[in-house]
Design a protein around this motif. Structure first.
Motif, short mmCIF file in Angstrom:
data_model
loop_
_atom_site.label_atom_id
_atom_site.label_comp_id
_atom_site.label_asym_id
_atom_site.label_seq_id
_atom_site.Cartn_x
_atom_site.Cartn_y
_atom_site.Cartn_z
N GLN A 83 -3.10 -8.20 33.27
CA GLN A 83 -3.59 -7.34 34.32
C GLN A 83 -3.43 -8.51 35.63
N TYR A 84 -3.63 -9.78 35.29
CA TYR A 84 -3.19 -10.62 36.54
C TYR A 84 -1.82 -10.89 37.03
N PHE A 85 -0.98 -10.92 35.78
CA PHE A 85 0.47 -10.71 36.13
C PHE A 85 0.90 -9.89 36.83
N ASP A 86 0.41 -8.49 36.47
CA ASP A 86 0.81 -7.39 37.10
C ASP A 86 0.33 -7.29 38.69
N MET A 87 -0.88 -7.89 38.93
CA MET A 87 -1.31 -8.12 40.20
C MET A 87 -0.31 -9.21 41.21
N VAL A 88 -0.06 -10.26 40.29
CA VAL A 88 0.88 -10.99 41.15
C VAL A 88 2.25 -10.41 41.24
N GLU A 89 2.67 -9.45 40.40
CA GLU A 89 3.95 -8.80 40.47
C GLU A 89 4.05 -7.87 41.53
N SER A 90 2.71 -7.23 41.78
CA SER A 90 2.61 -6.43 42.92
C SER A 90 2.46 -7.01 44.23
N GLY A 91 2.52 -8.15 44.19
CA GLY A 91 2.61 -8.97 45.60
C GLY A 91 1.22 -10.13 45.94
N GLU A 92 0.09 -9.62 45.12
CA GLU A 92 -1.15 -10.30 45.24
C GLU A 92 -1.13 -11.56 44.59
N SER A 93 -1.70 -12.54 45.14
CA SER A 93 -1.87 -14.01 44.67
C SER A 93 -3.32 -14.11 43.92
N VAL A 94 -3.23 -15.08 42.95
CA VAL A 94 -4.17 -15.27 42.28
C VAL A 94 -4.82 -16.73 42.14
N ARG A 95 -5.99 -17.12 42.27
CA ARG A 95 -6.39 -18.62 42.39
C ARG A 95 -7.22 -18.55 40.99
N VAL A 96 -6.67 -19.74 39.97
CA VAL A 96 -7.40 -19.71 39.18
C VAL A 96 -8.26 -20.99 39.12
N LEU A 97 -9.47 -20.62 38.66
CA LEU A 97 -10.79 -21.71 38.96
C LEU A 97 -11.15 -22.11 37.35
N ARG A 98 -11.51 -23.27 37.11
CA ARG A 98 -12.13 -24.14 35.88
C ARG A 98 -13.20 -24.60 36.16
N ASN A 99 -14.32 -24.32 35.71
CA ASN A 99 -15.51 -24.76 36.10
C ASN A 99 -15.93 -24.84 37.63
N GLY A 100 -15.41 -23.64 37.91
CA GLY A 100 -15.80 -23.23 39.48
C GLY A 100 -14.81 -24.20 40.52
N LYS A 101 -13.99 -24.73 40.00
CA LYS A 101 -13.10 -25.75 40.85
C LYS A 101 -11.50 -25.07 40.77
N PRO A 102 -10.99 -24.76 41.98
CA PRO A 102 -9.58 -24.26 41.92
C PRO A 102 -8.69 -25.26 41.17
N ILE A 103 -7.68 -24.97 40.38
CA ILE A 103 -7.02 -25.71 39.77
C ILE A 103 -5.13 -25.39 39.64
N ALA A 104 -5.21 -23.85 40.17
CA ALA A 104 -3.98 -23.45 40.30
C ALA A 104 -3.87 -22.16 41.11
N ASP A 105 -2.87 -21.86 41.82
CA ASP A 105 -2.36 -20.51 42.51
C ASP A 105 -1.53 -19.88 41.68
N ILE A 106 -1.50 -18.74 41.36
CA ILE A 106 -0.40 -17.94 40.80
C ILE A 106 0.08 -17.18 42.17
#
Length: 75
Positions: free
Chosen positions: A15-38
């Motif tokens: 689901q998330y990679f489909d969003m990225v493929e359509s042009g949307e960015s996703v910020r991944v959080l671990r314990n409420g802190k950002p660790i990566a942007d897809i």
């Protein structure tokens, strides 16, 4: 930019990679802190083909449109 926990991205990766493929960015959080942007990868375009600027707008009308209308009214 959409935000999601690491676990949520792991459990719903398609689901998330489909969003990225359509042009949307996703910020991944671990314990409420950002660790990566897809982010989506856009095809390499020559710099002259990349549209990085927005048209100038004044009172909801583009400046170029105002100039063209003024030129037409003079003739």
């Amino acid at each position: 930019m959409r935000q999601a926990s690491f676990t949520e991205v792991r459990n719903h990766a398609k689901q998330y990679f489909d969003m990225v493929e359509s042009g949307e960015s996703v910020r991944v959080l671990r314990n409420g802190k950002p660790i990566a942007d897809i982010v989506p990868i856009f095809p390499d375009l020559p710099s002259w083909k990349q549209r990085k600027v927005q048209p100038l707008v004044l009172d909801g009308v583009s400046i170029s449109q105002m100039i063209l209308e003024e030129r037409n009214s003079i003739v």
